[in-house]
Design a protein around this motif. Structure first.
Motif, PDB file in Angstrom:
ATOM      1  N   ASN A   1     -10.006   5.762   4.321  1.00 43.58           N
ATOM      2  CA  ASN A   1     -10.080   4.687   3.342  1.00 43.58           C
ATOM      3  C   ASN A   1      -9.380   3.464   3.923  1.00 43.58           C
ATOM      4  O   ASN A   1      -8.614   3.569   4.887  1.00 43.58           O
ATOM      5  CB  ASN A   1      -9.501   5.096   1.987  1.00 43.58           C
ATOM      6  CG  ASN A   1      -8.149   5.734   2.117  1.00 43.58           C
ATOM      7  OD1 ASN A   1      -7.349   5.341   2.959  1.00 43.58           O
ATOM      8  ND2 ASN A   1      -7.875   6.727   1.292  1.00 43.58           N
ATOM      9  N   VAL A   2      -9.686   2.320   3.363  1.00 47.83           N
ATOM     10  CA  VAL A   2      -9.218   1.073   3.969  1.00 47.83           C
ATOM     11  C   VAL A   2      -7.694   1.070   4.075  1.00 47.83           C
ATOM     12  O   VAL A   2      -7.123   0.677   5.099  1.00 47.83           O
ATOM     13  CB  VAL A   2      -9.695  -0.136   3.144  1.00 47.83           C
ATOM     14  CG1 VAL A   2      -9.219  -1.422   3.796  1.00 47.83           C
ATOM     15  CG2 VAL A   2     -11.200  -0.138   3.050  1.00 47.83           C
ATOM     16  N   GLU A   3      -7.037   1.544   3.011  1.00 50.95           N
ATOM     17  CA  GLU A   3      -5.577   1.534   3.016  1.00 50.95           C
ATOM     18  C   GLU A   3      -5.039   2.343   4.195  1.00 50.95           C
ATOM     19  O   GLU A   3      -4.193   1.875   4.949  1.00 50.95           O
ATOM     20  CB  GLU A   3      -5.030   2.111   1.697  1.00 50.95           C
ATOM     21  CG  GLU A   3      -5.311   1.261   0.467  1.00 50.95           C
ATOM     22  CD  GLU A   3      -6.710   1.434  -0.071  1.00 50.95           C
ATOM     23  OE1 GLU A   3      -7.440   2.321   0.418  1.00 50.95           O
ATOM     24  OE2 GLU A   3      -7.107   0.676  -0.977  1.00 50.95           O
TER      25      GLU A   3
ATOM     26  N   GLU B   1      -6.092   0.774   7.735  1.00 51.69           N
ATOM     27  CA  GLU B   1      -5.327  -0.443   8.040  1.00 51.69           C
ATOM     28  C   GLU B   1      -3.863  -0.109   8.280  1.00 51.69           C
ATOM     29  O   GLU B   1      -3.207  -0.678   9.155  1.00 51.69           O
ATOM     30  CB  GLU B   1      -5.447  -1.461   6.894  1.00 51.69           C
ATOM     31  CG  GLU B   1      -6.699  -2.288   7.013  1.00 51.69           C
ATOM     32  CD  GLU B   1      -6.685  -3.482   6.070  1.00 51.69           C
ATOM     33  OE1 GLU B   1      -5.611  -4.091   5.918  1.00 51.69           O
ATOM     34  OE2 GLU B   1      -7.727  -3.779   5.481  1.00 51.69           O
TER      35      GLU B   1
ATOM     36  N   VAL C   1       5.599  -1.075   5.999  1.00 53.65           N
ATOM     37  CA  VAL C   1       4.253  -1.452   5.579  1.00 53.65           C
ATOM     38  C   VAL C   1       3.246  -0.440   6.114  1.00 53.65           C
ATOM     39  O   VAL C   1       2.385   0.063   5.381  1.00 53.65           O
ATOM     40  CB  VAL C   1       3.912  -2.868   6.070  1.00 53.65           C
ATOM     41  CG1 VAL C   1       2.534  -3.261   5.601  1.00 53.65           C
ATOM     42  CG2 VAL C   1       4.945  -3.855   5.568  1.00 53.65           C
TER      43      VAL C   1
ATOM     44  N   PHE D   1       3.833   3.103   4.548  1.00 51.31           N
ATOM     45  CA  PHE D   1       3.442   3.143   3.139  1.00 51.31           C
ATOM     46  C   PHE D   1       1.930   3.191   3.008  1.00 51.31           C
ATOM     47  O   PHE D   1       1.384   4.018   2.271  1.00 51.31           O
ATOM     48  CB  PHE D   1       3.998   1.924   2.407  1.00 51.31           C
ATOM     49  CG  PHE D   1       3.583   1.859   0.970  1.00 51.31           C
ATOM     50  CD1 PHE D   1       4.233   2.629   0.025  1.00 51.31           C
ATOM     51  CD2 PHE D   1       2.524   1.067   0.562  1.00 51.31           C
ATOM     52  CE1 PHE D   1       3.848   2.606  -1.302  1.00 51.31           C
ATOM     53  CE2 PHE D   1       2.130   1.033  -0.757  1.00 51.31           C
ATOM     54  CZ  PHE D   1       2.790   1.803  -1.694  1.00 51.31           C
ATOM     55  N   LEU D   2       1.248   2.297   3.732  1.00 56.15           N
ATOM     56  CA  LEU D   2      -0.211   2.261   3.616  1.00 56.15           C
ATOM     57  C   LEU D   2      -0.825   3.577   4.088  1.00 56.15           C
ATOM     58  O   LEU D   2      -1.756   4.097   3.468  1.00 56.15           O
ATOM     59  CB  LEU D   2      -0.771   1.099   4.432  1.00 56.15           C
ATOM     60  CG  LEU D   2      -0.520  -0.281   3.832  1.00 56.15           C
ATOM     61  CD1 LEU D   2      -1.004  -1.371   4.766  1.00 56.15           C
ATOM     62  CD2 LEU D   2      -1.212  -0.412   2.486  1.00 56.15           C
TER      63      LEU D   2
ATOM     64  N   LEU E   1       0.535   6.581   4.124  1.00 57.47           N
ATOM     65  CA  LEU E   1       0.773   7.673   3.182  1.00 57.47           C
ATOM     66  C   LEU E   1      -0.011   7.458   1.895  1.00 57.47           C
ATOM     67  O   LEU E   1      -0.520   8.400   1.297  1.00 57.47           O
ATOM     68  CB  LEU E   1       2.266   7.799   2.907  1.00 57.47           C
ATOM     69  CG  LEU E   1       3.055   8.314   4.115  1.00 57.47           C
ATOM     70  CD1 LEU E   1       4.533   8.239   3.872  1.00 57.47           C
ATOM     71  CD2 LEU E   1       2.651   9.743   4.430  1.00 57.47           C
ATOM     72  N   LEU E   2      -0.110   6.201   1.500  1.00 58.19           N
ATOM     73  CA  LEU E   2      -0.911   5.898   0.314  1.00 58.19           C
ATOM     74  C   LEU E   2      -2.349   6.338   0.547  1.00 58.19           C
ATOM     75  O   LEU E   2      -2.953   7.025  -0.285  1.00 58.19           O
ATOM     76  CB  LEU E   2      -0.841   4.394   0.020  1.00 58.19           C
ATOM     77  CG  LEU E   2      -1.577   3.909  -1.222  1.00 58.19           C
ATOM     78  CD1 LEU E   2      -0.848   4.366  -2.469  1.00 58.19           C
ATOM     79  CD2 LEU E   2      -1.695   2.396  -1.235  1.00 58.19           C
ATOM     80  N   GLY E   3      -2.892   5.931   1.693  1.00 59.98           N
ATOM     81  CA  GLY E   3      -4.264   6.299   2.013  1.00 59.98           C
ATOM     82  C   GLY E   3      -4.429   7.799   2.120  1.00 59.98           C
ATOM     83  O   GLY E   3      -5.370   8.376   1.573  1.00 59.98           O
TER      84      GLY E   3
ATOM     85  N   PHE F   1      -2.629  10.107   0.787  1.00 57.14           N
ATOM     86  CA  PHE F   1      -2.503  10.723  -0.533  1.00 57.14           C
ATOM     87  C   PHE F   1      -3.814  10.591  -1.293  1.00 57.14           C
ATOM     88  O   PHE F   1      -4.236  11.516  -1.982  1.00 57.14           O
ATOM     89  CB  PHE F   1      -1.366  10.051  -1.309  1.00 57.14           C
ATOM     90  CG  PHE F   1      -1.002  10.755  -2.580  1.00 57.14           C
ATOM     91  CD1 PHE F   1      -0.012  11.723  -2.566  1.00 57.14           C
ATOM     92  CD2 PHE F   1      -1.634  10.447  -3.761  1.00 57.14           C
ATOM     93  CE1 PHE F   1       0.329  12.387  -3.736  1.00 57.14           C
ATOM     94  CE2 PHE F   1      -1.301  11.102  -4.930  1.00 57.14           C
ATOM     95  CZ  PHE F   1      -0.308  12.079  -4.918  1.00 57.14           C
ATOM     96  N   GLY F   2      -4.461   9.443  -1.138  1.00 54.41           N
ATOM     97  CA  GLY F   2      -5.734   9.243  -1.818  1.00 54.41           C
ATOM     98  C   GLY F   2      -6.809  10.178  -1.282  1.00 54.41           C
ATOM     99  O   GLY F   2      -7.655  10.648  -2.020  1.00 54.41           O
TER     100      GLY F   2
ATOM    101  N   LEU G   1      -2.933  -8.103   8.185  1.00 50.31           N
ATOM    102  CA  LEU G   1      -3.858  -7.199   7.504  1.00 50.31           C
ATOM    103  C   LEU G   1      -5.203  -7.865   7.248  1.00 50.31           C
ATOM    104  O   LEU G   1      -6.246  -7.237   7.381  1.00 50.31           O
ATOM    105  CB  LEU G   1      -3.234  -6.729   6.190  1.00 50.31           C
ATOM    106  CG  LEU G   1      -2.007  -5.838   6.366  1.00 50.31           C
ATOM    107  CD1 LEU G   1      -1.311  -5.613   5.044  1.00 50.31           C
ATOM    108  CD2 LEU G   1      -2.410  -4.512   6.978  1.00 50.31           C
TER     109      LEU G   1
ATOM    110  N   GLU H   1      -9.058  -6.530   8.157  1.00 52.90           N
ATOM    111  CA  GLU H   1      -9.764  -5.966   7.014  1.00 52.90           C
ATOM    112  C   GLU H   1     -11.266  -5.784   7.239  1.00 52.90           C
ATOM    113  O   GLU H   1     -11.803  -4.698   7.044  1.00 52.90           O
ATOM    114  CB  GLU H   1      -9.502  -6.842   5.791  1.00 52.90           C
ATOM    115  CG  GLU H   1     -10.118  -6.308   4.527  1.00 52.90           C
ATOM    116  CD  GLU H   1      -9.098  -6.211   3.415  1.00 52.90           C
ATOM    117  OE1 GLU H   1      -8.134  -6.998   3.450  1.00 52.90           O
ATOM    118  OE2 GLU H   1      -9.267  -5.375   2.535  1.00 52.90           O
TER     119      GLU H   1
END
Lengths: 519, 100, 631
Positions: free
Chosen positions: A322-324, A327, A393, A396-397, A399-401, A403-404, A473, A477
């Motif tokens: 995913n983009v998050e 990136e 940054v 976080f991105l 792990l966010l991605g 996790f998603g 970023l 993108e």
């Protein structure tokens, strides 16, 4: 312009050959000047880069070996832009840092570094698979020599291990590249190695798996993905400071870059099939690298294993699809280049003064070298992802991605954040805090002006990239979205009856970006 | 006319003598002469076949071979001479530096 | 939507909130780059000065705050990636206004106090750089308009805590304490991050991609209760780390290794309340998840009780206060957990006053006693340090819940709500009341042992005991005044726009007065044991030796963690490195290489170096091939 960036170092390397061996100072200046020039030129690329398109920019393309459809094709998009910049930024710093440290065969040392730079930049900008392979291999030779000639006591072992390990992977990749050209011939009647042409191939999934495996093995060794990582600690420990910096800062990214540029978009179906395996290995790498780093008695080995952990994060982000996540992975590649590069510089600084890398030989250095300690602290905080600095940054991105894409991957990945703090702070405490235990350390001198000049740009970038990541970023993108669109279209749309957090998001992404998918 | 087979048999015999010389003798100069013998054995078959087939090609090649043999003789003898100067021997058994 | 009214209320866009964070940051730069050169006077002027400026700006924000609304300062877009967009935006509403006033107000007093306390330390510039950085991070934490910015401040204060605990780094134990604080906090932060992720993706699944508080509040209703429960629990893990609750409280007592003003500012008044603030900020989520609320309340009550029991027997003046802080934070969580958010925040404020005062008073004592921290070697300071004693007494009365002082109001409010609230329970109230008694007991034990009786200090130390300089006593006096009158600040109505209207609880007289009685009883017991019959404490300790030892060793929790977490992890890592990495993986790699090498070794026997042997094999080979084709 891209070609200029690629070949200025090579030209400078050739010029070096004509400078008499005794003129060390001139040699250094020429090399430094060339790398600075390269950096300035690459800044022009940044300035003129259009962030609103996913197409390759500054493309240069002409036939090279016509009979086999091999082209010289280079170009830059949002994925490669900052990697090129990272390379061109680190090179002058490496040469600057070696100014007082390297006195053995200076000319050859600089020659190999300049050759290396051409190879690295070429790898990041090549749009023809054959050209890519050439550059990929060009990188290998100077690096092996750098380790093998200017390295530590076990340098020959380390250099050979590095060379053979990487070679095994890249040969399989070569076979896969040739097979792709053959497939193109079968489907369109012409032989070509052009990446954009090869994107159009229809490859049956079973074949994709094999081709992906060949590419992935080569890249995974370079990354290095657990369990293919054991060349890395040896190479790092034995390599001279500059070699370690470039190895960690740039060479490892060639692997992750390869995944994102070639392995994933060329073989999307296989990439999807590989997600569970690679995510698992990435997570293992994160935790394993951190745990093993924790118990290292040698500073360089600790940083080397921390690289395994950090690159695990990058792989996790890439395969979140995913983009998050992607990136974040790209951002983390830059972060790792800066922070781990800086860490190796820092280790090099005390190694040159004390000729030991054992943590137990230090302790209480803060009192003796406060500026050094402060710089070390900032770099370390960047490395463990403290918000406000660049590392956060990216992490976080990612792990966010992740996790998603898969909550469990996110959960396990987060433990790497904790462990990262553990091994880094423990090391820092043993080196910097406590009483000054060893008499030898009382003679340590703080950073020289030249060394400060090496660290200032790195620290400044860490701060800027942490406080204002948006400009970076934004330029990534479009390219990331286009790449993901290629990958995503290959995936069967998820079953609408299974509600999952990530599914809904991904479908949005497809709708958003499918129109901007190029080629 | 002598049948072609006579020439070829003679050539074969000469060649075999040459091979045996190379394999069995220990003196490098003798080995060297044996090599020359082999070359000339081949030359003989070339000339014989050229005459038999009525073509000049074989004869032409013989000239090449002779030129090469001459050059080889010069270079080879020079090497042997240098080896002898350095190591005081021309025995093939003792010249085994290219060994594992 | 019951909870969306706050988000829809008047919001004024302003552009001066950023300066509240910026001033302390400038102080940091000043202290790092100019500090070592300009000398002590300039540092002592600038470092508290920047905090005072922030205080003025905070006050201006308070005055401009529209009724029931908020001020927002959007500075720039921080991160944008895919569907995530995070603005660097600051927001002042009644809750954050309260917090920034506490942070800058109490923070300023502690900065001033520090100029006296650190007057003899050579590294004062570094100290104030850290302290200013802490202030900036804490302000960012409470001003942040979204969850990620809050997290930035959250980690930032953690960093400063690490640096300040280990400020005297040449002492390995202090450095270790700092590291412990950071790592334990990181464990909590991992939970916090997961909470953010889950919130982001679950809201995203409903089509709302945001981390901003206002928008989360508007759309929180879209989420399923189970999801919200998990999110709240994950975030609460973060809170247990930062606010030192069970099971992650272990770092706070060790954190007392730092300079005492640091303990006052970071480990009593502000940073440790970040968890409280976070839950209060996300109260709308917690209100949706009764299970999560119950967990918060239970953890809070248990922490309050256990920490208080440990505090009963500690002999280090700062450790007593540290466990007291853990215990009081437990109260706040109890308040939040029963849904009485404003009561929790109220107690946060009063606690900031009296606990900062207690720590500063303790600092004053330690300063006077030449860095002695053991209360068994103190005593009799009452007459030698009258201002310190007087203010300390006020703080003790306040924390003990003596009627009329600030702690009385806030603690009683929490306990009343514990009974009255639909989320409350009598058991929790009972624990809270018991803890109130314990609190009063250990605080007055501390007071009596330290200030009353005969001095037990060695002669040379006793000789030097003196009242602290004015820069140190003045903050004490001001904080004493605040601890006295803090209870009369009308915080609950002020916070009503954030938490919704407050219904005064109707509780029975027993519920209302028992905590106060318990507190007075605690004071009385302490008086009996430590003033009237000093030998009694010894007798009790001997009578219940097992319990005494258990408490003295803090229930052996540190030892348990070491035994069951730290040591296994280190051992496993050693194994992974020495066996798995070196022997198994690298063994495989080198084994492959060695296999190839061994085969090469065999093959090279062929290579005799004798040209004639080569010629022979050549001949044989030629004959074999020839033979094959002629066959």
């Amino acid at each position: 312009m891209v070609s200029a960036v690629v070949f200025i170092p090579l030209c400078a390397a050739l010029i070096l050959l004509f400078i008499p061996r005794e003129e060390e100072e001139i040699t250094r200046r020429v090399a430094f000047g060339a790398t600075v020039l390269t950096f300035l030129l690459s800044l022009l690329l940044l300035v003129e880069f259009q962030s609103d398109t996913a197409d390759f920019q500054f493309v240069e393309r002409f036939s090279w070996i016509e009979d086999f459809g091999i082209q010289y094709a280079v170009g830059i998009d949002g994925i490669s832009l900052f990697l090129v910049l990272l390379t061109t930024l680190l090179m002058p710093l490496v040469i600057l840092s070696s100014w007082d440290d390297i006195h053995k065969r200076v000319k050859e040392y600089l020659f190999f570094f300049l050759l290396l730079e051409t190879g690295m930049i070429g790898t990041f900008v090549a749009l023809d698979l054959f050209l890519f392979y050439v550059f990929w291999e060009v990188v290998l030779i100077p690096m092996s020599f750098l380790i093998g000639i200017w390295g530590g006591p076990r340098r020959i072992y380390a250099a050979l291990k590095f060379l053979l390990y990487t070679m095994v992977g890249s040969l399989l990749m070569l076979v896969a590249i040739l097979y792709l050209a053959y497939l193109h011939h079968a489907q369109y009647g012409t032989v070509t190695f052009d990446l954009l042409q090869l994107h159009k191939l229809t490859i049956p999934p079973e074949t994709q798996i094999w081709l992906f495996a060949a590419f992935a093995l080569s890249f995974a060794i370079k990354v290095p993905l657990f369990p293919l990582h054991t060349w890395l600690p040896d190479a790092h420990v034995e390599a001279p400071t500059g070699g370690s910096v470039i190895l960690a800062g740039v060479l490892l990214k060639m692997g992750t870059y390869g995944f994102l540029r070639f392995a994933m978009p060329l073989f999307p179906a296989a990439a999807h099939a590989a997600v569970p395996v690679i995510m698992a290995l990435a997570v293992i790498g994160i935790i394993y690298g951190a745990l093993v780093a924790m118990v290292q008695p040698d500073l360089k080995k600790l940083v080397a294993y921390s690289s395994v952990s950090h690159l695990g994060f990058v792989m996790l982000g890439l395969f979140a699809f995913n983009v998050e996540g992607v990136e974040g992975a790209l951002y983390q590649m830059l972060n790792h280049g800066l922070s781990t590069g800086a860490l190796f510089f820092l280790v090099g600084v005390i190694y040159e003064r004390r000729h030991t890398r054992l943590i137990s030989d230090y302790g209480g250095l803060w009192k003796q070298v406060p500026v050094y300690a402060a710089v070390f602290l900032v770099v370390l905080l960047s490395s463990i992802g403290l918000p406000g600095l660049n590392g956060f940054v990216g992490e976080f991105l990612i792990l966010l991605g992740a996790f998603g894409a898969n909550p469990w991957a996110g959960v396990l990945g987060v433990s790497g954040v904790v462990l990262g703090a553990v091994y880094m702070l423990w090391m820092y405490q043993r080196v910097m805090f406590g009483p000054l235990r060893h008499v030898e350390n009382t003679k340590l001198t703080d950073l020289s002006r030249r060394e400060v000049a090496v660290f200032v740009p790195l620290l400044a970038l860490m701060l800027v990239m942490g406080m204002y990541p948006k400009p970076f970023l934004i330029r990534m993108e479009k390219s990331v979205e286009a790449t993901l669109a290629r990958i995503q279209l290959a995936r069967p749309l998820p079953d609408p009856t299974t509600p999952g957090v990530e599914r809904a998001g991904d479908r949005d992404a497809i709708q958003e970006v499918s129109h901007s998918a190029t080629d | 006319m002598v049948p072609i087979s006579y020439h070829l048999v003679l050539s074969g015999v000469l060649f075999t003598i040459g091979v045996m010389g190379v394999l069995l003798r220990r003196n490098t100069i003798i080995i060297f002469m044996a090599i020359e013998l082999m070359l000339n054995a081949v030359n003989l078959s070339f000339v014989a076949l050229a005459r038999h087939l009525g073509s000049l090609d074989g004869q032409l090649i013989v000239f090449f071979v002779m030129a090469v043999a001459a050059a080889e003789a010069a270079v080879g003898l020079a090497i042997i001479l240098l080896v002898f100067r350095g190591r005081e021997t021309v025995n093939a058994d003792e010249l085994n530096l290219l060994r594992w | 939507m019951e909870h969306s009214h706050a988000a829809l209320a008047t919001v004024h866009a302003v552009s001066y909130l950023r300066f509240i964070v910026l001033f302390p940051l400038l102080g940091v730069l000043f202290n790092i780059f100019a500090g070592p050169r300009v000398g002590r006077r300039a540092i002592n002027l600038v470092s508290p000065g920047v905090v005072l400026l922030s205080f003025f700006f905070s006050f201006a924000a308070l005055l401009q705050l529209p009724p029931g609304g908020a001020l927002v300062d959007t500075v720039y877009t921080w991160i944008t990636a895919g569907r995530l967009q995070v603005d660097f935006a600051l927001r002042v509403d009644p809750l954050s206004a309260t917090m920034i006033l506490i942070v800058t107000g109490v923070g300023f007093l502690i900065h001033v106090y520090s100029t006296g306390y650190m007057a003899h330390d050579e590294d004062v510039a570094r100290y104030f750089a850290y302290l200013n950085l802490f202030t900036a991070s804490m302000l960012l934490l409470v001003l942040g308009d979204n969850l990620l910015l809050l997290f930035v401040g959250w980690e930032g204060v953690g960093l400063c805590s690490y640096l300040l605990i280990g400020f005297w780094y040449t002492d390995d134990e202090k450095a270790s304490a700092g590291k412990k604080a950071f790592i334990v906090n990181r464990i909590g932060d991992a939970g916090f991050l997961l909470g953010i992720f889950l919130l982001f993706w679950s809201l995203g699944a409903k089509g709302v991609w945001t981390l901003s508080f206002a928008e989360i509040q508007t759309h929180a209703g879209l989420l399923a209760v189970e999801t919200v429960t998990v999110i709240c629990l994950l975030l609460f893990v973060g809170a247990t780390g930062k606010s030192a609750q069970i099971p992650l409280y272990v770092w706070l007592p060790d954190a007392m290794a730092g300079p005492t003003p640091v303990s006052a500012l970071i480990h009593a008044a502000t940073m440790v309340t970040a968890g409280i603030y976070m839950i209060a900020r996300l109260h709308f989520l917690y209100s949706m998840a009764p299970t999560a609320l119950a967990v918060v309340a239970i953890v809070g009550a248990l922490t309050a009780f256990f920490a208080a029991t440990i505090a009963l027997v500690q002999t280090d003046i700062k450790r007593v206060l540290a466990y007291s802080t853990v215990s009081q934070l437990g109260y706040m969580f109890l308040g939040l957990g029963v849904g009485a958010y404003s009561a929790g925040v109220f107690h946060l404020m009063t606690h900031a006053f009296f606990k900062a005062l207690l720590f500063l008073g303790a600092g004053s004592v330690i300063h006077a006693m030449s860095d002695e921290q053991d209360i068994r070697r103190m005593g009799g300071l009452k007459t030698k340090m009258p201002i310190t004693y007087g203010t300390f007494l006020v703080a003790c009365l306040a924390i003990a819940g003596f009627p009329g002082l600030s702690g009385f109001f806030s603690k009683d409010l929490i306990l009343e709500e514990t009974v009255a609230s639909p989320h409350g329970s009598v058991v929790l109230w009972l624990i809270g009341t018991l803890t109130a008694g314990l609190t009063a007991f250990y605080m007055f034990r501390l007071l009596f042992v330290t200030f009353w009786g005969e001095t037990r200090a060695p002669h040379e130390v006793a000789h030097h005991i003196h009242e602290s300089p004015t820069v140190m006593t003045m903050p004490l006096v001001l904080l004493a005044v605040l601890s006295f009158i803090g209870g009369y600040f009308t915080l609950v109505p002020f916070l009503a726009p954030v938490f919704g209207g407050h219904h005064p609880a109707h509780v029975s007289a027993l519920v209302k007065y028992l905590p106060t009685v318990a507190g007075l009883a605690g004071i009385g017991l302490a008086y009996q044991m430590y003033v009237r019959d000093p030998a009694m404490a010894e007798r009790v300790a001997q009578r219940y030796a097992a319990v005494y030892r258990l408490l003295l060793n803090k229930y052996y929790v540190d030892e348990l963690y070491d035994r069951f977490v730290v040591q296994p992890v280190v051992a496993a890592s050693q194994w992974l490195w020495r066996v798995w990495d070196t022997v198994i993986i690298d063994g495989t790699v080198n084994g492959t290489a060695q296999t190839v090498a061994a085969n090469g070794l065999l093959l090279r026997l062929w290579q005799t170096g004798n040209v004639q042997v080569y010629a022979l094999s050549f001949l044989l080979g030629a004959m074999v091939i020839l033979g094959y084709y002629l066959w």
